[in-house]
Design a protein around this motif. Structure first.
Motif, PDB file in Angstrom:
ATOM      1  N   PRO A  72       0.760  -1.281   0.081  1.00 34.36           N
ATOM      2  CA  PRO A  72       0.052   0.045  -0.074  1.00 34.36           C
ATOM      3  C   PRO A  72       1.021   1.162  -0.021  1.00 34.36           C
ATOM      4  N   ASN A  73       0.365   2.216  -0.704  1.00 34.40           N
ATOM      5  CA  ASN A  73       0.856   3.559  -0.739  1.00 34.40           C
ATOM      6  C   ASN A  73      -0.128   4.461  -1.221  1.00 34.40           C
ATOM      7  N   ARG A  74      -0.848   5.211  -0.439  1.00 26.47           N
ATOM      8  CA  ARG A  74      -2.137   5.890  -0.884  1.00 26.47           C
ATOM      9  C   ARG A  74      -1.403   7.086  -1.718  1.00 26.47           C
ATOM     10  N   TYR A  75      -0.295   7.557  -1.843  1.00 26.37           N
ATOM     11  CA  TYR A  75       0.143   8.595  -2.481  1.00 26.37           C
ATOM     12  C   TYR A  75       1.035   8.489  -3.685  1.00 26.37           C
ATOM     13  N   ARG A  76       0.955   7.142  -4.193  1.00 30.48           N
ATOM     14  CA  ARG A  76       1.838   6.549  -4.999  1.00 30.48           C
ATOM     15  C   ARG A  76       1.035   7.211  -6.625  1.00 30.48           C
ATOM     16  N   VAL A  77       1.947   7.729  -7.366  1.00 29.69           N
ATOM     17  CA  VAL A  77       1.609   8.105  -8.883  1.00 29.69           C
ATOM     18  C   VAL A  77       2.341   7.141  -9.626  1.00 29.69           C
ATOM     19  N   GLY A  78       1.486   6.481 -10.263  1.00 28.61           N
ATOM     20  CA  GLY A  78       2.074   5.406 -11.473  1.00 28.61           C
ATOM     21  C   GLY A  78       2.217   4.257 -10.832  1.00 28.61           C
ATOM     22  N   GLU A  79       3.229   3.274 -11.488  1.00 25.49           N
ATOM     23  CA  GLU A  79       3.430   1.914 -10.741  1.00 25.49           C
ATOM     24  C   GLU A  79       4.900   2.051 -10.083  1.00 25.49           C
ATOM     25  N   VAL A  80       5.123   1.029  -9.394  1.00 28.46           N
ATOM     26  CA  VAL A  80       6.380   0.717  -8.808  1.00 28.46           C
ATOM     27  C   VAL A  80       7.294   0.175  -9.912  1.00 28.46           C
ATOM     28  N   VAL A  81       8.557   0.552  -9.896  1.00 24.75           N
ATOM     29  CA  VAL A  81       9.574  -0.003 -10.787  1.00 24.75           C
ATOM     30  C   VAL A  81      10.335  -0.880  -9.790  1.00 24.75           C
ATOM     31  N   SER A  82      10.578  -2.139 -10.057  1.00 25.35           N
ATOM     32  CA  SER A  82      11.203  -3.024  -9.166  1.00 25.35           C
ATOM     33  C   SER A  82      12.138  -3.609  -9.774  1.00 25.35           C
ATOM     34  N   SER A  83      12.930  -3.101 -11.067  1.00 27.22           N
ATOM     35  CA  SER A  83      14.097  -3.274 -11.635  1.00 27.22           C
ATOM     36  C   SER A  83      15.175  -2.553 -11.122  1.00 27.22           C
ATOM     37  N   LYS A  84      16.288  -2.802 -11.414  1.00 23.52           N
ATOM     38  CA  LYS A  84      17.449  -1.634 -11.208  1.00 23.52           C
ATOM     39  C   LYS A  84      17.509  -0.217 -11.938  1.00 23.52           C
ATOM     40  N   SER A  85      17.711   0.803 -11.249  1.00 19.25           N
ATOM     41  CA  SER A  85      17.276   2.149 -11.766  1.00 19.25           C
ATOM     42  C   SER A  85      18.067   3.274 -10.911  1.00 19.25           C
ATOM     43  N   TYR A  86      18.034   4.225 -11.567  1.00 22.26           N
ATOM     44  CA  TYR A  86      18.520   5.412 -10.761  1.00 22.26           C
ATOM     45  C   TYR A  86      17.595   6.559 -11.343  1.00 22.26           C
ATOM     46  N   GLY A  87      17.607   7.726 -10.637  1.00 22.14           N
ATOM     47  CA  GLY A  87      16.634   8.884 -10.869  1.00 22.14           C
ATOM     48  C   GLY A  87      17.398  10.032 -11.561  1.00 22.14           C
ATOM     49  N   THR A  88      16.418  10.877 -12.159  1.00 20.89           N
ATOM     50  CA  THR A  88      17.005  12.183 -12.590  1.00 20.89           C
ATOM     51  C   THR A  88      15.855  13.145 -12.319  1.00 20.89           C
ATOM     52  N   LEU A  89      16.415  14.418 -12.205  1.00 21.82           N
ATOM     53  CA  LEU A  89      15.334  15.585 -12.193  1.00 21.82           C
ATOM     54  C   LEU A  89      15.950  16.755 -13.261  1.00 21.82           C
ATOM     55  N   THR A  90      15.057  16.925 -14.111  1.00 24.69           N
ATOM     56  CA  THR A  90      15.549  18.066 -14.889  1.00 24.69           C
ATOM     57  C   THR A  90      14.766  19.089 -14.444  1.00 24.69           C
ATOM     58  N   ILE A  91      15.309  20.373 -13.863  1.00 21.98           N
ATOM     59  CA  ILE A  91      14.501  21.519 -13.418  1.00 21.98           C
ATOM     60  C   ILE A  91      14.703  22.568 -14.355  1.00 21.98           C
ATOM     61  N   ASN A  92      13.591  23.023 -14.993  1.00 21.89           N
ATOM     62  CA  ASN A  92      13.607  24.191 -15.820  1.00 21.89           C
ATOM     63  C   ASN A  92      13.177  25.342 -15.188  1.00 21.89           C
ATOM     64  N   PHE A  93      13.892  26.291 -15.274  1.00 18.66           N
ATOM     65  CA  PHE A  93      13.696  27.623 -14.381  1.00 18.66           C
ATOM     66  C   PHE A  93      12.874  28.481 -14.992  1.00 18.66           C
ATOM     67  N   LYS A  94      12.827  28.316 -16.451  1.00 17.30           N
ATOM     68  CA  LYS A  94      12.028  29.427 -17.419  1.00 17.30           C
ATOM     69  C   LYS A  94      10.549  28.829 -17.191  1.00 17.30           C
ATOM     70  N   ASN A  95      10.450  27.475 -17.310  1.00 17.15           N
ATOM     71  CA  ASN A  95       8.969  27.051 -17.375  1.00 17.15           C
ATOM     72  C   ASN A  95       8.419  26.615 -15.928  1.00 17.15           C
ATOM     73  N   LYS A  96       9.350  26.755 -14.993  1.00 17.53           N
ATOM     74  CA  LYS A  96       9.121  26.364 -13.306  1.00 17.53           C
ATOM     75  C   LYS A  96       8.465  24.924 -13.386  1.00 17.53           C
ATOM     76  N   GLU A  97       9.060  24.002 -13.930  1.00 24.27           N
ATOM     77  CA  GLU A  97       8.344  22.602 -14.374  1.00 24.27           C
ATOM     78  C   GLU A  97       9.766  21.740 -13.920  1.00 24.27           C
ATOM     79  N   VAL A  98       9.483  20.553 -13.295  1.00 23.98           N
ATOM     80  CA  VAL A  98      10.504  19.507 -13.063  1.00 23.98           C
ATOM     81  C   VAL A  98       9.972  18.270 -13.905  1.00 23.98           C
ATOM     82  N   ASP A  99      10.973  17.735 -14.592  1.00 20.97           N
ATOM     83  CA  ASP A  99      10.817  16.407 -15.249  1.00 20.97           C
ATOM     84  C   ASP A  99      11.362  15.226 -14.466  1.00 20.97           C
ATOM     85  N   PHE A 100      10.523  14.517 -13.631  1.00 21.69           N
ATOM     86  CA  PHE A 100      11.123  13.425 -12.992  1.00 21.69           C
ATOM     87  C   PHE A 100      11.331  12.157 -13.884  1.00 21.69           C
TER      88      PHE A 100
END
Length: 336
Positions: free
Chosen positions: A291-319
């Motif tokens: 359970p995770n009431r706050y989950r968005v999308g699905e759990v990824v259970s394979s090996k992985s790493y994360g990135t965030l691209t922060i766009n200052f002009k658009n004030k948007e983050v791409d996770f």
């Protein structure tokens, strides 16, 4: 003399191109956790190809599980011999925190007998300058500020081990721990709490990233999580809201799965996202759900790493949850 106007034109055009470089308006963060130095990590070349502005260790940099400080130091040293990691380290700033296995004991906290000595080894591995106050403070928490032509990013690295109170075993065989409701129970400890509140209250950054080695929003699964200390969860949420800090995002690791969690907080003009990225060399392949009431999308259970691209002009983050060879396993975009 005829060449002079031409040269001016060339310089002008090149200058315009430089100003229009998309990199000027973005800041790229790569992070991950749960890394065994003796196991192959397929991602170091991919991470370097992302051209990140910083790599953040989310904890479990190595798996030592020992109170033998010489052995701990040797295991860290082994990580530094990994070719791909050395290449990344030569090009990209490396920051981060520890979790339990590099701290020295599984699910360990304030009771760990050699935590002071373990901290010194951690700081050595991270290359912390000898004149840094971190050598004298208790705990590995710290802040990093990154200035760009378009805005500032602050990274607040938490220590969820050094001060953490006792975990309470759950009688339910399907759960490891249950909430500790003691008024004095803590995750961060008094000094770290004061530091964190001050950092957020005084931050002028457009985005404030909080690196917590354990999950914050996902608190129902019965493993390690801030959810085992519900009063501390409430305290951090209130701290974030009251600070009025912009673009607060939580990064986490520990679980050997990757997922996005999102929660709307009263008084916060944007949703709070907890991006869990774990693990780098091994993962929870047999994951069958939790359970995770706050989950968005699905759990990824394979090996992985994360990135965030922060766009200052658009004030948007791409996770993005990233797999091998640039594969995007899951993506979430959020405006701020």
């Amino acid at each position: 003399m005829r060449l002079f106007p031409f040269l001016l034109c060339v310089v002008f055009v090149l200058g315009c191109k430089q100003r229009e470089n998309p990199k000027d308006s973005t800041f790229v963060v790569a992070f991950g956790s749960c890394n065994m130095s003796q196991e192959p990590n397929p991602f170091w070349d991919d991470i370097l190809d992302e051209d990140p502005d910083v790599w953040i260790w989310g904890g479990d940099i190595v798996y030592a599980d020992t109170d033998d400080i010489d052995r701990l130091r040797a295991i860290y040293a082994q990580q530094d011999t990994v070719k791909g990691y050395a290449a990344l380290k030569a090009e990209v700033p490396i920051i981060g925190t520890w979790d339990d296995h590099d701290f020295g004991v599984n699910d360990g906290g304030a009771e760990f007998a050699v935590k002071k000595e373990s901290q010194q080894v951690f700081l050595e591995f991270m290359g912390v300058p000898k004149d840094s106050e971190r050598w004298n403070q208790e705990g590995v928490y710290t802040s990093h500020d990154y200035e760009t032509p378009e805005g500032k990013v602050k990274v607040l690295v938490l220590d969820t081990r050094y001060f953490r109170s006792e975990l309470i075993n759950d009688e339910d065989p399907d759960r490891r721990y249950k909430p500790n409701l003691d008024d004095e129970a803590t995750v961060l400890g008094e000094a770290q709490w004061k530091w964190l509140q001050n950092e957020l209250n005084t931050s002028d950054a457009e985005f404030n990233l909080i690196m917590s080695s354990i999950q914050f929003l996902s608190g129902e699964h019965g493993f390690e999580t801030w959810g085992n200390f519900p009063k501390e969860v409430e305290k951090l949420e209130n701290t974030i809201v009251d600070s009025k800090a912009k673009g607060v995002i939580i990064l986490s690791g520990d679980r050997h799965i990757s997922e996005f969690s999102k929660k709307t907080l009263s008084g916060l003009s944007y949703p709070l996202i907890d991006f869990t990225s774990s693990g780098l060399t091994h993962s929870y392949f047999s994951f069958s759900g939790e359970p995770n009431r706050y989950r968005v999308g699905e759990v990824v259970s394979s090996k992985s790493y994360g990135t965030l691209t922060i766009n200052f002009k658009n004030k948007e983050v791409d996770f993005k949850i990233m797999g091998d060879n640039g594969a995007v396993l899951q993506e979430l975009k959020q405006a701020y």
